[in-house]
Structures are given as C-alpha cells and as structure tokens.
Design an enzyme around this catalytic site. Structure first.
Site, short mmCIF file in Angstrom:
data_model
loop_
_atom_site.label_atom_id
_atom_site.label_comp_id
_atom_site.label_asym_id
_atom_site.label_seq_id
_atom_site.Cartn_x
_atom_site.Cartn_y
_atom_site.Cartn_z
CD GLN A 36 -1.14 -0.94 3.53
OE1 GLN A 36 -2.36 -1.01 3.40
NE2 GLN A 36 -0.55 -1.46 4.60
CG HIS A 66 -7.08 4.00 18.47
ND1 HIS A 66 -6.36 5.04 17.92
CD2 HIS A 66 -6.96 2.96 17.60
CE1 HIS A 66 -5.82 4.64 16.78
NE2 HIS A 66 -6.18 3.39 16.56
CG ASP A 90 -2.82 3.24 14.20
OD1 ASP A 90 -2.97 2.90 15.38
OD2 ASP A 90 -3.76 3.22 13.37
CD GLU A 110 -0.10 -3.80 9.82
OE1 GLU A 110 -0.11 -3.96 8.58
OE2 GLU A 110 -1.06 -3.30 10.47
CG ASP A 142 -2.27 -13.28 5.99
OD1 ASP A 142 -3.23 -12.89 6.68
OD2 ASP A 142 -2.42 -13.72 4.84
N GLY A 143 -2.44 -11.51 9.26
CA GLY A 143 -3.29 -11.69 10.43
C GLY A 143 -4.27 -12.84 10.29
CG ASP A 160 -7.29 -1.22 13.87
OD1 ASP A 160 -8.23 -0.66 13.28
OD2 ASP A 160 -6.35 -0.59 14.39
N PRO A 167 -9.15 -8.03 -0.44
CG PRO A 167 -6.86 -8.02 -0.88
CD PRO A 167 -8.11 -7.22 -1.09
#
Length: 317
Positions: A36, A66, A90, A110, A142-143, A160, A167
C-alpha cells in the site's frame, strides 16, 4: 490551521453519492510498501495518516476510534491478561490495551512492516510509546493466517481492519470469526467495526449478521468519528461477557481500580450511552440475517479511487 494559498483539499467518498473533504497544508512524510501507499499529511486534525488515499487516524481525533474500540470490551472483562490486535500498525489500539495493569502481553499481527516503522516515527501522539513497552509483541505476518494457525488464547481481541472489500473481506467471514472465537478464552471479548449505518447500511447489517452467527452476545454501538465523516458502527462479541451488565458507576469503579487514565472520550456514561441504538439502526439489524461467507460473500462493491477523480488532490483556486 490558518488558511494559506498553497493549501489543498482532500476529498473522500463515503459511498457513491456523498463524502467529505479535509483541508491540508501539505504532505509531511510518504512511504510505499509492497502492499500500500502510506502518507502523513498536515490537517486540522494534526498529523493525519492516509493509506491508499483513505483517512485512517490522526493526532487529534484518534481517541474517538481507539478508546471506543478497546474499552467497552476491555472494562467488561474481569481481569484481561492477553490481548490480540489484527492490523493496528499505528499502535493506537495497542496503547489502549497497555493501560490495563493486568495485561501481560499484547500481540499485534500486522502484515505491513512499512506501516509499523512509518507510524513509529511519524505518529508518536497516536501510539504514545506503545512500541517501547516490553509487553507489546509485534509480528509482521498475515493476520488471517496467524489466527487460523494460532494455538494460544487471548482475553481480548480487536480486528483493526480496512473495510470489507478486496482481500480484507475474508476477515469478516463466518469461518474466520469462528477461528477468532476458538482462540478467545471463556470470558473473552472480540471488538471490531461494522462500518457506518448511514453510508453503508448493507455492510453494517452483514457484518453484524456474521458476528451474531458465531457469538452468543453481540452488542453493536455507535460513535461519531470526525476523521471518518460519519457515525461509525462498532461491536463487542462474546459468549459470556456482556458490556451491558455494567452500569455507569461500575464502569467508573473499574476505571479507578485499574488506574486507567488519560481518557478523552470513554467513561461510565459513554459506556452505556453508545449502546443506545436509534430506531433506524434497530431496523437495519432486525432484517433477516445474511452472514458473510464464501458462498454468500459481501455483495456491495467498494470504492475504487481510480474511478473517482474527486478523490485526488484539488488545489484551492
């Protein structure tokens, strides 16, 4: 932010019919990964993170998202020790989990290391040093795969995620949520966003349907997130723990007992207040359930920035 001749507007669509704009005085930092495009821009919200031309979080309004994604679930659990964040590069969600004195470990799964490194450097007022806390374990992975293969258990879990298109859609499906349930402890609580019931009522309904087909207790709630330009839907999901079992005083007592402070939004009153659903939302979730599955995937298209010229930077004349 004082208006200047070189300021420009960033426009974001919320659906095919409308959206909102944010004025910016310029880009502060930029990175591109294999996954990204990542940038921080200066806006009236302070340092503002955008990924692939979509607003994610900012210095001045991150707490709307959050705090409300973490604490209705977290304060409802008697003594959370382990928490899992899928995504969350983040660091804002991890920082909220780390406020709990009983938390021994927070795992962040992440997929994009560039996002983590970028946010560490560029968004200190979002993560507030969470990445330096030894209780935080960051896994670049990969979560979805991590959850499906995980043999550990967690008390709290937050998805999150980006919106359920492309995807990311697979992480909203019933089969993935069943894996989430499997790795949650007996009193464990999952939290995730449902999208906006105003701009994407079908998405809201279908994600709620998926959660309700897996968990016994699903509590949708609403928060206005300024950077997202809309009322935003969130939910807790559990088989045993119900946030509505706590009244405002009980929430305040738990916050005090756990010495959780520096909260800009969440308190005992908001804990109960966000769960008060207006009739139009009750009507949405009252429709016949349509969980998201491989056989019945999300049937609403996402927005392609390439097909929306107004999503690009527009110079002020």
């Amino acid at each position: 932010m004082t208006s200047k001749k070189d300021d420009f507007y960033l426009l974001e669509h919320l659906n095919e019919d409308f959206g909102f704009w944010v004025r910016s005085s310029g880009r502060l930092a930029h990175a591109k990964s294999d996954f990204q495009d990542v940038e921080v821009i200066q806006t009236g919200f302070g340092k503002t993170l955008r990924i692939d031309d979509y607003f994610m979080t900012s210095d001045k309004d991150e707490f709307f998202y959050h705090e409300n994604m973490i604490h209705p679930a977290g304060i409802s659990h008697a003594a959370p020790k382990r928490a899992l964040v899928i995504g969350g590069g983040d660091g804002g969600a991890a920082e909220e989990y780390l406020k709990y004195p009983t938390i021994e470990e927070v795992v962040m799964a992440e997929i994009d290391e560039v996002v983590v490194d970028f946010c560490k450097e560029q968004l200190p007022d979002v993560h507030r040093g969470a990445f330096d806390d030894p209780r935080l374990k960051v896994l670049i992975t990969d979560g979805k795969k991590y959850v499906e293969e995980c043999q550990d258990q967690f008390d709290l879990m937050m998805l999150d995620l980006t919106d359920p298109f492309g995807p990311a859609e697979a992480l909203y499906r019933v089969d993935f949520l069943n894996h989430c349930k499997r790795i949650l402890g007996p009193d464990g609580v999952l939290s995730m966003h449902l999208g906006s019931p105003v701009t994407r009522p079908n998405v809201f309904h279908r994600v709620y349907s998926s959660l309700s087909s897996v968990f016994s207790i699903v509590r949708p709630y609403l928060v206005y997130v300024p950077l997202y330009g809309a009322i935003w839907g969130m939910a807790t999901a559990s088989d045993k723990t119900d946030p509505l079992s706590l009244d405002p005083k009980s929430v305040e007592d738990r916050l005090k007992d756990r010495a959780i402070s520096h909260l800009q939004y969440y308190n005992g009153d908001t804990h109960r207040g966000v769960f008060g659903l207006p009739n139009y939302v009750k009507s949405i979730i009252g429709q016949p359930a349509r969980p998201i599955t491989a056989e019945d995937p999300m049937d609403e298209p996402g927005l392609d920035p390439n097909n929306h010229p107004s999503l690009k930077i527009t110079k002020e004349s």
